[in-house]
Design an enzyme around this catalytic site. Structure first.
Site, short mmCIF file in Angstrom:
data_model
loop_
_atom_site.label_atom_id
_atom_site.label_comp_id
_atom_site.label_asym_id
_atom_site.label_seq_id
_atom_site.Cartn_x
_atom_site.Cartn_y
_atom_site.Cartn_z
N LYS A 121 0.88 -1.17 -0.02
CA LYS A 121 0.00 0.18 0.12
C LYS A 121 0.86 1.02 -0.02
O LYS A 121 2.14 1.23 0.85
CB LYS A 121 -0.68 -0.17 1.32
CG LYS A 121 -1.83 1.18 1.26
CD LYS A 121 -2.71 1.09 2.57
CE LYS A 121 -3.93 1.91 2.82
NZ LYS A 121 -4.44 1.82 4.07
N SER B 283 -9.48 1.90 3.17
CA SER B 283 -8.64 2.57 2.42
C SER B 283 -7.58 1.56 1.69
O SER B 283 -6.93 2.09 0.51
CB SER B 283 -7.96 3.73 3.16
OG SER B 283 -7.12 3.09 3.96
N SER C 14 -9.49 -0.24 7.65
CA SER C 14 -8.90 -0.15 6.28
C SER C 14 -8.25 -1.64 5.53
O SER C 14 -7.98 -1.52 4.46
CB SER C 14 -7.80 0.97 6.04
OG SER C 14 -8.71 1.92 5.98
N1 GLN Z 1 -12.64 4.51 6.80
C1 GLN Z 1 -12.08 4.94 8.00
C2 GLN Z 1 -11.78 6.28 7.75
O1 GLN Z 1 -11.97 6.90 6.84
C3 GLN Z 1 -10.76 3.87 8.28
C4 GLN Z 1 -9.60 4.22 7.58
C5 GLN Z 1 -8.70 3.43 7.93
O2 GLN Z 1 -8.69 2.42 8.59
N2 GLN Z 1 -7.17 3.70 7.43
O3 GLN Z 1 -11.03 6.82 8.84
#
Ligand code: GLN
Length: 478
Positions: free
Chosen positions: A79, A154, A178
């Protein structure tokens, strides 16, 4: 070679037995990327030179008959929030579009030292803020199972790369869900380790007390293998824990008979899609069929998890993102007349709408007069959420829940409604807030053939048990 069924073990043995070279395996994956990634959009940067050099190193080891390391020749994707020396690292943001990191993230270095071949960097929501990958400054990622749908976020690029056989495994990061939520949307395995289990050195910070690195893989064993590779104390991250790392792979086939699994009513309430509920309930029945004892439990503070998360995560993000000032390594606006205009315009022109929203929310929550009402209060609720888990884990060995309330939604479906988007993580943010480990594994499909995920949560530093339960389910499902 049939890339679809290729796992870490299969790839490594094929290389060891000289059925294929690491070089050929890397090339086959690049060919798959060339064929599919135009429509999926999982990768932001490919690093072929570095990959082929590493593959060649592995092939030479194998030609000399030397023992091969655990990830020898395994093509992986990283990532783009993890720093990679000499390779562009963007965090999905225009502000880092041209940033080339001078050093490697510890998890990446450990993967490479174990023989992995890094194919490239995967797309993600900007600074990992999002649940659909639509917040990437570059382009959205499409779910390989249905191109009209999101892959989750994400770590959407990492999940899609594995699901589309463009990599055997990938690393992602999880701050509120994420790794697990995209794993569930794309039909792969995603593991978030305990906070402190894996070094965060070289991970571009979103919310430092919540950020975790972990693997996305095609099966449970591969997740165990990667965790063993990347886990353990790192002097470069003072929050990485001095806790011995077990041999997860040796332990994960142990039978699960007699394990107590908690089922919390708060994870099966309003908003849970019927098809997801049925799939998860029947997965729980399968686990019971293997001799697990199912114990109804309650985690009463769960309804406060989303608001708590969005105060703490945004507060930490507003502070972490202050470093992108246009002076050091981030985007700098042109034609400015003063220093303050340079700061303002550099940030304004290089951050997307969601990142700006979070910086504003976080700055507000931390500002004088509001700090006690929001930030301090959220920290107290965080403690209560962690205590819910502590109490429950005195009675059960693990907790099973849906990973996400729905299967993958359509591109654009929630992009105008931040609150609806935030609710996609309703079952995952709790583990991040409590610092406990969680894994998502595929447990069926909707009528439209969209994958559904089962989440298994465990005690601090007890990844072994959740991997065992996950493996137990995987065994029964095949
Ligand atoms: N969807 C959550 C956010 O927008 C988690 C994102 C993540 O785990 N990086 O913060």
């Amino acid at each position: 070679m049939n890339l679809a069924s290729l796992t870490i073990d299969a790839a490594r043995s094929a290389i060891q037995e000289r059925k294929i070279t690491a070089l050929a395996l890397a090339e086959e994956h690049y060919a798959k990327i060339a064929e599919k990634d135009g429509e999926v959009g999982a990768f932001l940067t490919l690093c072929k030179e570095r990959a082929l050099e590493q593959a060649d190193r592995i092939d030479r080891l194998s030609a000399e008959g030397k023992p091969l390391p655990p990830l020898a020749g395994v093509p992986v994707a990283i990532k783009d929030v993890m720093s990679t020396r000499g390779i562009r690292t963007t965090a999905g943001s225009k502000s880092l579009e041209k940033y080339i990191s001078p050093y490697d993230c510890t998890a990446v270095a450990r993967m490479e030292a174990a023989g992995a071949v890094i194919l490239g960097k995967t797309n993600c929501d900007e600074f990992a803020m999002g649940s659909s990958n639509e917040n990437s400054a570059f382009h959205a990622v499409r779910n390989p199972r249905d191109l009209s749908r999101v892959p989750g976020g994400s770590s959407g690029g990492s999940a899609a790369a594995v699901a589309a056989d463009m990599a055997i495994a990938a690393l992602g990061s999880d701050t509120g869900g994420s790794i697990r939520q995209p794993a569930s949307f794309c039909g792969v395995v995603g593991l978030m380790p305990t906070y402190g289990r894996v070094s965060r050195y070289g991970l571009i910070a979103f919310a430092s007390s919540l950020d975790h690195i972990g693997p996305l893989t095609k099966n449970v064993k591969d997740a165990a293998t990667i965790l063993r590779t990347i886990a353990g104390r790192d002097p470069m991250d003072s929050t990485s824990a001095e806790v011995p790392v077990p041999d997860y792979v040796a332990e994960f086939e142990k039978p699960i008979r007699g394990l107590k699994l908690g089922v919390a009513k708060e994870y099966f309430g309003e908003g849970l899609d019927d098809e997801v509920r049925h799939a998860v309930e029947s997965a729980i029945d399968k686990l019971e069929g293997q001799g697990c004892e199912i114990v109804p439990v309650s985690l009463p503070h769960t309804p406060y998890a989303i608001p708590t998360y969005y105060v703490i995560a945004t507060a930490e993000a507003s502070s972490n993102l202050a470093r992108y000032d246009g002076v050091r390594y981030s985007f700098r606006a042109r034609g400015v007349k003063s220093l303050s205009e340079m700061y303002r315009r550099s940030r304004d022109e290089s951050f997307g709408a969601e990142v700006k929203r979070r910086i504003m929310l976080g700055t507000y929550a931390l500002s004088a007069g509001y700090y006690d009402a929001y930030y301090l209060k959220a920290q107290k609720v965080r403690t209560l959420l962690a205590r819910d888990f502590e109490d429950t884990f005195t009675r059960v060995d693990a907790i099973v829940t849906p990973t996400s309330p729905t299967a993958a939604f359509r591109l654009g479906e929630k992009s105008d409604d931040p609150l609806a988007m935030y609710l996609a993580d309703i079952y995952t943010v709790t583990a991040d807030l409590a610092g406990i480990p969680g894994i998502s594994i595929p447990c069926g499909e909707t009528k439209e053939k969209l994958p559904i995920g089962l989440q298994i949560l465990g005690k601090h530093f007890d990844e072994s048990t959740i991997l065992r339960v996950a493996r137990g389910y995987e065994r029964s499902a095949h």
